[in-house]
Design a protein around this motif. Structure first.
Motif, PDB file in Angstrom:
ATOM      1  N   VAL A 180       0.859  -1.190   0.000  1.00  0.00           N
ATOM      2  CA  VAL A 180       0.000   0.000   0.000  1.00  0.00           C
ATOM      3  C   VAL A 180       0.895   1.240   0.000  1.00  0.00           C
ATOM      4  O   VAL A 180       1.772   1.378   0.861  1.00  0.00           O
ATOM      5  N   ASP A 181       0.679   2.123  -0.937  1.00  0.00           N
ATOM      6  CA  ASP A 181       1.487   3.342  -1.048  1.00  0.00           C
ATOM      7  C   ASP A 181       1.055   4.318   0.046  1.00  0.00           C
ATOM      8  O   ASP A 181      -0.007   4.945  -0.040  1.00  0.00           O
ATOM      9  N   LEU A 182       1.875   4.439   1.088  1.00  0.00           N
ATOM     10  CA  LEU A 182       1.555   5.302   2.226  1.00  0.00           C
ATOM     11  C   LEU A 182       2.414   6.558   2.200  1.00  0.00           C
ATOM     12  O   LEU A 182       3.652   6.478   2.148  1.00  0.00           O
ATOM     13  N   ASP A 183       1.770   7.688   2.254  1.00  0.00           N
ATOM     14  CA  ASP A 183       2.444   8.977   2.380  1.00  0.00           C
ATOM     15  C   ASP A 183       2.436   9.334   3.865  1.00  0.00           C
ATOM     16  O   ASP A 183       1.389   9.591   4.447  1.00  0.00           O
ATOM     17  N   ILE A 184       3.612   9.311   4.475  1.00  0.00           N
ATOM     18  CA  ILE A 184       3.721   9.539   5.923  1.00  0.00           C
ATOM     19  C   ILE A 184       3.785  11.044   6.142  1.00  0.00           C
ATOM     20  O   ILE A 184       4.774  11.693   5.798  1.00  0.00           O
ATOM     21  N   ILE A 185       2.729  11.592   6.702  1.00  0.00           N
ATOM     22  CA  ILE A 185       2.623  13.052   6.797  1.00  0.00           C
ATOM     23  C   ILE A 185       2.810  13.527   8.239  1.00  0.00           C
ATOM     24  O   ILE A 185       2.618  12.776   9.192  1.00  0.00           O
ATOM     25  N   ASP A 186       3.179  14.780   8.358  1.00  0.00           N
ATOM     26  CA  ASP A 186       3.193  15.458   9.660  1.00  0.00           C
ATOM     27  C   ASP A 186       1.885  16.231   9.802  1.00  0.00           C
ATOM     28  O   ASP A 186       1.415  16.853   8.849  1.00  0.00           O
ATOM     29  N   HIS A 187       1.325  16.171  10.974  1.00  0.00           N
ATOM     30  CA  HIS A 187       0.128  16.973  11.269  1.00  0.00           C
ATOM     31  C   HIS A 187       0.249  17.354  12.746  1.00  0.00           C
ATOM     32  O   HIS A 187      -0.517  16.918  13.596  1.00  0.00           O
ATOM     33  N   ALA A 188       1.252  18.156  13.021  1.00  0.00           N
ATOM     34  CA  ALA A 188       1.646  18.416  14.406  1.00  0.00           C
ATOM     35  C   ALA A 188       0.769  19.480  15.057  1.00  0.00           C
ATOM     36  O   ALA A 188       0.115  20.292  14.369  1.00  0.00           O
ATOM     37  N   PHE A 189       0.736  19.470  16.389  1.00  0.00           N
ATOM     38  CA  PHE A 189       0.103  20.540  17.150  1.00  0.00           C
ATOM     39  C   PHE A 189       0.729  21.853  16.714  1.00  0.00           C
ATOM     40  O   PHE A 189       1.942  21.926  16.535  1.00  0.00           O
ATOM     41  N   PRO A 190      -0.079  22.912  16.480  1.00  0.00           N
ATOM     42  CA  PRO A 190      -1.478  23.097  16.881  1.00  0.00           C
ATOM     43  C   PRO A 190      -2.527  22.772  15.815  1.00  0.00           C
ATOM     44  O   PRO A 190      -3.683  23.151  15.973  1.00  0.00           O
ATOM     45  N   LEU A 191      -2.155  22.075  14.730  1.00  0.00           N
ATOM     46  CA  LEU A 191      -3.169  21.704  13.740  1.00  0.00           C
ATOM     47  C   LEU A 191      -4.215  20.800  14.393  1.00  0.00           C
ATOM     48  O   LEU A 191      -3.870  19.891  15.148  1.00  0.00           O
ATOM     49  N   PRO A 192      -5.502  21.020  14.125  1.00  0.00           N
ATOM     50  CA  PRO A 192      -6.548  20.238  14.786  1.00  0.00           C
ATOM     51  C   PRO A 192      -6.553  18.783  14.317  1.00  0.00           C
ATOM     52  O   PRO A 192      -6.453  18.501  13.121  1.00  0.00           O
ATOM     53  N   LEU A 193      -6.680  17.861  15.270  1.00  0.00           N
ATOM     54  CA  LEU A 193      -6.802  16.455  14.917  1.00  0.00           C
ATOM     55  C   LEU A 193      -8.077  16.183  14.116  1.00  0.00           C
ATOM     56  O   LEU A 193      -8.109  15.284  13.271  1.00  0.00           O
ATOM     57  N   SER A 194      -9.128  16.955  14.381  1.00  0.00           N
ATOM     58  CA  SER A 194     -10.387  16.743  13.664  1.00  0.00           C
ATOM     59  C   SER A 194     -10.197  16.900  12.156  1.00  0.00           C
ATOM     60  O   SER A 194     -10.844  16.203  11.359  1.00  0.00           O
TER      61      SER A 194
END
Length: 270
Positions: free
Chosen positions: A33-47
Motif C-alpha cells: 500500500v502506497d503510504l504517504d507519511i505526513i506530519d500533522h503536528a500541534f497546533p493543527l486540529p486532529l479533527s
C-alpha cells in the motif's frame, strides 16, 4: 492512489516520531500500500486529520470515534508492552504530580489546580472525569479550585506540571511509557498518584470509503508485526508487543462514561 499514515497521537518526541515513520515505511513496503507519511503536528486540529478522505493508517482516539456520525474504518489496535492488562489493546490514564511536591495521593491534590488536555480526549478528559466522579458524588462540590486547559498534548501536561502551572494532570499511560523510554531523565521528576480503570486504546483507522483490499492488506501485514524480524528493534523503540484486530463495540465504554458523568451533574473535571 497514495494514502496517508500518521502517528501524531503517539509521536511524543523526536525519537518516537522517527520510530513511527520507520514502522509506516515497513508497513508500506510489506503490504504494497502506497503510504504517504505526513506530519500533522500541534497546533493543527486532529479533527481535520480524521476527516480526510485519504486516511489509511492514522491513530484516532476512541471517544471521537464513538461519537462520529460516520466513523472511519478500524485497521488495528496496538498492544503496549506495559499495557495495564497484559496482552490486551488497552491503556489507562495516570494522574501525575511533580515529584518535588508533598502530594502522595490523589486526595492530597484536591483544592489545587487540575490540568486537562481537551474535552474531546478520552485519556486527558473523559477518563479523568470518570475517575474523579465518585469523589465528586461524595462531596457534591468541586474538587479543585481551578481546572486549567486545554493543554492539548501529554507533553504539554508534563511541561505544566514541571513549571508549577498545575498540581496534577492526566497522562495517557502508553504515551508516558514512550516518553520515559526515550527520555529516562523524566522519571525522577514525576510521581504517579492514581490510575484510572483500563479502556480500549486509540487505534489506527482508515477513511470510511477506503478500499476494502487496502484495509485488508494493512491489517494482514500489521498482524505480523509481533514476529517480523524486521520489526524487532521497532517493538522495543515503540514499547509495543503487537497489533490486534479492533473490537469496535468496546469503545462504547467511553460514551457510557461520558453519559454517566453528565447525568450526575459533573460535565467537566474539576
Amino acid at each position: 492512489m497514495a494514502y496517508i499514515a500518521n502517528a501524531r497521537m503517539y509521536s511524543v518526541d523526536a525519537a518516537a516520531a522517527l520510530a513511527w515513520r520507520e514502522l509506516f515505511s515497513w508497513l508500506s513496503r510489506a503490504s504494497g500500500v502506497d503510504l504517504d507519511i505526513i506530519d500533522h503536528a500541534f497546533p493543527l486540529p486532529l479533527s481535520e486529520l480524521w476527516s480526510r478522505a485519504d486516511l489509511a493508517c492514522v491513530f484516532m482516539c476512541g471517544l471521537p470515534y464513538s461519537r462520529a456520525a460516520r466513523p472511519p474504518r478500524p485497521v488495528a489496535a496496538p498492544v503496549p508492552a506495559q499495557a495495564p492488562i497484559p496482552g490486551l489493546p488497552v491503556y489507562a490514564t495516570y494522574l501525575v504530580v511533580p515529584a518535588v511536591t508533598k502530594f502522595l495521593t490523589l486526595e492530597d491534590t484536591f483544592g489545587g489546580r487540575l490540568g486537562y488536555t481537551v474535552d474531546g480526549s478520552h485519556s486527558g478528559y473523559n477518563a479523568l472525569r470518570h475517575h474523579l466522579l465518585p469523589y465528586y458524588r461524595a462531596r457534591r462540590a468541586r474538587l479543585y479550585r481551578e481546572s486549567i486547559g486545554p493543554l492539548y498534548t501529554p507533553r504539554r501536561v508534563i511541561d505544566a506540571l514541571l513549571s508549577g502551572d498545575i498540581d496534577v494532570g492526566p497522562l495517557d499511560s502508553y504515551a508516558l511509557d514512550l516518553m520515559l523510554h526515550h527520555q529516562p531523565d523524566l522519571a525522577p521528576k514525576l510521581r504517579i498518584v492514581a490510575a484510572t480503570d483500563p479502556a480500549p486504546i486509540p487505534f489506527l483507522v482508515a477513511a470510511p470509503d477506503c478500499a476494502e483490499d487496502v484495509v485488508s492488506r494493512l491489517q494482514t501485514t500489521l498482524a505480523t508485526f509481533a514476529s517480523a524480524p524486521a520489526c524487532a528493534g521497532l517493538r522495543d523503540r515503540l514499547c509495543l508487543e503487537a497489533f490486534t484486530p479492533v473490537v469496535a463495540e468496546d469503545y462504547h465504554l467511553m460514551t457510557r462514561w461520558d453519559a454517566e458523568a453528565r447525568i450526575a451533574g459533573y460535565p467537566e473535571p474539576g
